[in-house]
Design an enzyme around this catalytic site. Structure first.
Site, mmCIF file in Angstrom:
data_model
loop_
_atom_site.group_PDB
_atom_site.id
_atom_site.type_symbol
_atom_site.label_atom_id
_atom_site.label_comp_id
_atom_site.label_asym_id
_atom_site.label_seq_id
_atom_site.Cartn_x
_atom_site.Cartn_y
_atom_site.Cartn_z
ATOM 1 N N GLU A 81 -0.145 -0.846 5.887
ATOM 2 C CA GLU A 81 0.951 -0.324 6.699
ATOM 3 C C GLU A 81 0.866 1.183 6.842
ATOM 4 O OE1 GLU A 81 4.853 1.369 7.748
ATOM 5 O OE2 GLU A 81 3.723 1.673 5.890
ATOM 6 N N ASP A 89 0.845 -1.186 0.000
ATOM 7 C CA ASP A 89 0.000 0.000 0.000
ATOM 8 C C ASP A 89 0.882 1.238 0.000
ATOM 9 O OD1 ASP A 89 0.737 -0.742 2.702
ATOM 10 O OD2 ASP A 89 -0.594 0.844 3.422
#
Length: 472
Positions: free
Chosen positions: A166, A101
């Site tokens: 994250e 991400d």
């Protein structure tokens, strides 16, 4: 290592192919801060899973629960990818962590190029996620691919744990690690993370990272927004209260003003100070990278310590205030200030959060305002310090010397990688950070990039590291 030339030659010969694959990954707008884009995060995880399956690995997309949005809606969190390649019980097992991400990015934010179209300019590969963290994750997969391509046995058992949130708090990851500690992690000997950057132009091994707590301080009172020409000067404005609260947190020198927050910071020793002297950090070069005339500190050592071993407080923004172009003479009825504290080993996040609450309450009471104040916090991530005597650091040093012809710089990381402490606390395994990103890559910023050199030589580093770790 007799087969290094063939490993490295394959990487050199296929670098354009590797970069094209990075371009395909960067094109996926996997921004995890917006749940509306979690479908793109899942797309990115599926692309990663498919690549691992094509390489002969087995993949599980592990469920990590749901998240309730501010609207009240409950949505599933993107899964965590757990993968492993066929192994040999006689070999040690290395688990590689990464995330696919990214932070939000728009061309209008000031990017010189389309952030989701990987663009090479003067040897640099510009695109969101190029260095944080799609590039390093892909470099690890390419390192595995190289062994397979030249039909060389991989000297370690390899596992991967790759997440998709994250950048927004790693939802459910710690719980998953605890749940799988006696299964997926049972035979793991080493865990390596490549989610950081070098401190200078020289390769490095990272042995520490700061923790982080994020805060919201909300002030409201009036039933609505009001016209400043009608009510200005006659009411306690929430924005005025909020500015006073934010101004009480940190001074112009960067000193944190909250009583007691820095009391637990370990005093600097002479031996520790010397470790900063050996780092080839160019102060003038970094001023150009950042675009400032001077830092808050005067020397290289002081700047590095401010970034790595001392806590800091940063104010990030105000929600509810008028921030669009033009003129609007409104008095906001409700505003929310946002700030964070980066804490260091020996500081305890719950203790920090308690002291912040107490300080803001005392300051607000001193304003004698009829408005209401509320303080909330999130992301209470602990700091982390590794063990330089660990086998991973020995192997990492040898691999860096093999690839770059020099000893690594031993550095710390100013940002927060929450999973570091989680891995160490929950699994009890050896944990190390092995960065390949450059000091000027601009992770989280506009014009994020990784250089072609770092991406390709970093792939060689990972391949060499796998071998060197097997030999320790």
């Amino acid at each position: 290592m007799a087969y290094v030339p063939s490993l490295f030659q394959y990487i050199d010969d296929h670098q354009d192919q590797f970069i094209q694959r990075l371009a395909e990954w960067v094109a996926v707008q996997s921004e995890s801060s917006d749940p509306a884009k979690w479908i793109e995060v899942e797309k990115m995880l599926n692309i990663t899973a498919q690549r691992i399956r094509e390489m002969g690995g087995s993949v599980e997309l592990a469920d990590v629960g749901t998240q309730q949005l501010s609207s009240g809606a409950v949505v599933p969190v993107p899964p965590v990818l757990l993968a492993e390649f066929p192994g040999d019980p006689k070999k040690a097992t290395l688990c590689i962590y990464g995330h696919v991400d990214v932070q939000p990015a728009k061309k209008e934010d000031g990017w010189a190029t389309n952030p989701y179209n990987l663009t090479e300019i003067s040897g640099n590969l510009y695109g969101r996620g190029a260095t944080d963290n799609k590039g390093p994750v892909l470099a690890w997969l390419h390192a595995v691919e190289v062994y397979q391509a030249i039909e060389q046995e991989i000297p370690l058992n390899l596992k991967f744990i790759i997440e998709g949130t994250e950048e927004s708090g790693s939802f459910g990851l710690r719980e998953l690690i605890m749940e799988r500690n006696d299964s997926f992690f049972a035979d793991v000997d080493y865990i390596v993370i490549s989610d950081s950057v070098w401190a200078s132009r020289n390769p490095a091994l990272t042995y520490g990272a700061r923790g982080s707590s994020y805060f919201f301080v909300e002030v409201d009172g009036p039933v609505d927004d009001f016209h400043s020409g009608v009510y200005g000067g006659s009411i306690h404005e929430p924005m005025t209260d909020l500015i006073a609260l934010l101004a009480s947190l940190v001074d112009h020198t960067g000193k944190i003003l909250i009583p007691g927050v820095t009391d637990d910071v370990v005093p600097l020793t002479d031996s520790e100070r010397k470790t900063y002297q050996n780092i080839s950090f160019d102060l003038e070069d970094m001023k150009k990278v950042v675009g400032v005339k001077h830092f808050l500190q005067d020397t290289k050592e002081e700047v590095l310590m401010a970034r790595w071993r001392h806590p800091s407080l940063s104010i990030h923004g105000i929600q509810g205030a008028f921030s669009e172009p033009g003129i609007k003479t409104v008095i906001p009825g409700r505003v929310i200030g946002k700030f964070s504290i980066r804490h260091v080993p020996s500081m305890n996040p719950p203790d920090v959060e308690r002291k912040v609450q107490e300080h803001l309450k005392q300051v607000f009471n001193g304003l004698r305002s009829p408005n209401r104040m509320k303080v909330t916090s999130a992301i209470g991530a602990k700091p982390w310090v590794g063990k330089l005597c660990d086998n991973q650091y020995v192997a990492g040093g040898k691999a860096i010397k093999n690839v770059f012809g020099m000893e690594p710089e031993l550095i710390r990381e100013g940002s927060t990688v929450p999973i570091l402490q989680d891995f160490q606390e929950v699994t009890g395994k050896s944990v190390m950070m092995l960065p390949i990103g450059g000091h000027d890559d601009g992770e989280h910023s506009k014009n994020e990039k990784i250089s072609r050199y770092n991406f390709i030589e970093g792939t060689k580093l990972f391949a060499a590291y796998i071998y060197e770790l097997s030999q320790v």
